[in-house]
Motif scaffolding. Sequence first.
Motif, short mmCIF file in Angstrom:
data_model
loop_
_atom_site.label_atom_id
_atom_site.label_comp_id
_atom_site.label_asym_id
_atom_site.label_seq_id
_atom_site.Cartn_x
_atom_site.Cartn_y
_atom_site.Cartn_z
N SER A 210 -10.28 14.23 -8.04
CA SER A 210 -9.20 14.44 -7.08
C SER A 210 -9.63 13.98 -5.70
CB SER A 210 -8.78 15.92 -7.04
OG SER A 210 -9.89 16.74 -6.68
N GLY A 211 -8.64 13.62 -4.88
CA GLY A 211 -8.95 13.18 -3.53
C GLY A 211 -7.79 12.45 -2.90
N PRO A 212 -8.00 11.96 -1.66
CA PRO A 212 -6.92 11.32 -0.90
C PRO A 212 -6.86 9.81 -1.15
CG PRO A 212 -8.82 11.61 0.50
CD PRO A 212 -9.19 12.20 -0.83
N GLY A 213 -5.69 9.26 -0.90
CA GLY A 213 -5.49 7.82 -1.01
C GLY A 213 -4.49 7.33 0.02
N ARG A 214 -4.45 6.01 0.17
CA ARG A 214 -3.49 5.38 1.08
C ARG A 214 -2.77 4.27 0.34
NH1 ARG A 214 -1.68 7.72 5.29
NH2 ARG A 214 -1.18 5.66 6.15
N GLY A 215 -1.48 4.12 0.64
CA GLY A 215 -0.67 3.08 0.03
C GLY A 215 0.07 2.26 1.07
N HIS A 216 0.24 0.98 0.79
CA HIS A 216 1.03 0.11 1.66
C HIS A 216 1.51 -1.06 0.83
CE1 HIS A 216 -2.41 -2.72 1.88
NE2 HIS A 216 -3.14 -1.62 1.87
N TYR A 217 2.57 -1.70 1.29
CA TYR A 217 3.13 -2.87 0.62
C TYR A 217 4.14 -3.51 1.57
CZ TYR A 217 3.81 -5.64 -3.59
OH TYR A 217 3.80 -6.66 -4.51
N PRO A 218 4.35 -4.80 1.47
CA PRO A 218 5.24 -5.46 2.44
C PRO A 218 6.66 -4.89 2.47
CG PRO A 218 3.92 -7.09 1.28
CD PRO A 218 3.66 -5.78 0.62
N THR A 219 7.09 -4.29 1.37
CA THR A 219 8.49 -3.84 1.30
C THR A 219 8.67 -2.35 1.59
OG1 THR A 219 8.23 -3.47 -1.07
CG2 THR A 219 9.06 -5.62 -0.37
N ILE A 220 7.57 -1.62 1.90
CA ILE A 220 7.68 -0.18 2.14
C ILE A 220 6.82 0.21 3.34
CG2 ILE A 220 8.13 0.37 -0.28
CD1 ILE A 220 5.22 1.17 -0.56
N ASP A 221 7.06 1.42 3.85
CA ASP A 221 6.24 1.96 4.94
C ASP A 221 4.92 2.48 4.37
OD1 ASP A 221 8.21 1.48 6.84
OD2 ASP A 221 9.16 3.43 6.48
N PRO A 222 3.83 2.37 5.12
CA PRO A 222 2.55 2.93 4.66
C PRO A 222 2.68 4.43 4.40
CG PRO A 222 2.21 1.49 6.55
CD PRO A 222 3.70 1.69 6.43
N PHE A 223 1.88 4.95 3.49
CA PHE A 223 1.97 6.38 3.15
C PHE A 223 0.61 6.88 2.70
CE2 PHE A 223 2.80 3.92 -0.64
CZ PHE A 223 2.11 4.58 -1.66
N HIS A 343 -2.32 -2.83 -2.66
CA HIS A 343 -1.29 -1.77 -2.64
C HIS A 343 -1.88 -0.38 -2.43
CE1 HIS A 343 2.18 0.58 -3.49
NE2 HIS A 343 1.92 0.82 -4.76
N LEU A 344 -2.92 0.01 -3.18
CA LEU A 344 -3.45 1.37 -3.12
C LEU A 344 -4.97 1.36 -2.97
CD1 LEU A 344 -1.52 2.89 -6.18
CD2 LEU A 344 -0.87 3.10 -3.77
N THR A 345 -5.48 2.33 -2.23
CA THR A 345 -6.92 2.61 -2.17
C THR A 345 -7.11 4.13 -2.17
OG1 THR A 345 -6.99 2.60 0.26
CG2 THR A 345 -7.45 0.52 -0.88
N ALA A 346 -8.17 4.60 -2.81
CA ALA A 346 -8.40 6.04 -2.84
C ALA A 346 -9.88 6.32 -3.08
CB ALA A 346 -7.56 6.71 -3.93
N THR A 347 -10.29 7.51 -2.67
CA THR A 347 -11.63 8.01 -2.92
C THR A 347 -11.50 9.37 -3.58
OG1 THR A 347 -12.55 6.82 -1.01
CG2 THR A 347 -13.84 8.65 -1.90
#
Length: 351
Positions: A210-223, A343-347
């Motif tokens: 378990s842990g945090p991640g970040r997402g982004h893509y040209p068609t959506i807002d980062p989250f 698109h996604l990165t997480a640790t």
Amino acid sequence: MDIVLTPAEARVLGSLLEKERTVPATYPLTMKALVSACNQTSSRDPLMDLSTVQVEAAVEGLKAHKLVRKLLPSHGDRSVKYRQVAVDALALDEPQRAVLTVLLLRGPQTPQELRTRTERLHPFADADEVEEVLRDMAGWGDPLVRLLPRRPGQRDARWAHLLAGEPDLAPPEPSSHAAPAPAAAAPTPAAPAADPAVHGPLAALAGTWSGPGRGHYPTIDPFGYTERLEVVPLPGKPRLSWRTSTRAADDGRGLHADAGFLRLTDDGGVELVLATASGLVEVSSGVVEADGVALEIVLSSEAVVGAPTAKSVTATERTYRLVGDTLTYEVAMAAVGQPLTPHLTATLTRS
């Protein structure tokens, strides 16, 4: 007896035996119904809280023992279902089947308790008739049940099944003058252990992450998001069950979920097969490298197929890196007309 079931396998088998008789209209059971049957709070001792991953692993173990069979979807039915074949494998008649079912679901019991609790499965005239069935099963060349020594404070001796190995005959702990602690629900059975001889370098991934991640893509807002990943080895096979779920970091709403299998191939490669809650099925292949300190898996999609209402995704690339109890990953995706883009990165850390 050659068969030694885990607590989860015993619960799954008992639930299938029970539901075949009590709810024949909905039998064989889907995975969702089977998990619910295992975790119900009535007619179960101890209570359990098995996850879908744990039940899937238990089913695989029971299949290896030739006690459960998986039924693939037929025409007009989209769900894989499961049925017991233990009655045939163990050559049980109806009275024996009823007694074994309740022993699997409730643990050691007296003949009178079994008579009362088998009423929906098979009617016994009295406790003596139940005991006659038990003594017959105990007298088999490979006995299926055993009479336990009566413990202090017990009025009647209890019987236990032997499908999970020899019962614990250790005497109870001496009582103290202190008031007894409230009874606690039994802990959830541990997931099967990974075997490096079978699962190879993938054995290092077994566990809950378990842990945090970040997402982004040209068609959506980062989250931002939090993720839980369960990786459970399948006993005796070079495969691991893989299940993830993510929630939004800001408000906790559900974002994504998928389930599938990570497979070690004969040539030392690796394959990942996933089905997502958003209606996609992804099949990826790649390589796994381990140097004793770090493990790296690199995967590229062979095919991504979507349901009619699913978002259009045409390709994915995944990289997982494991060092100790820290798992990091990067996912790239080609979707909705965009080229392959990070698109996604997480640790994640092992819990």
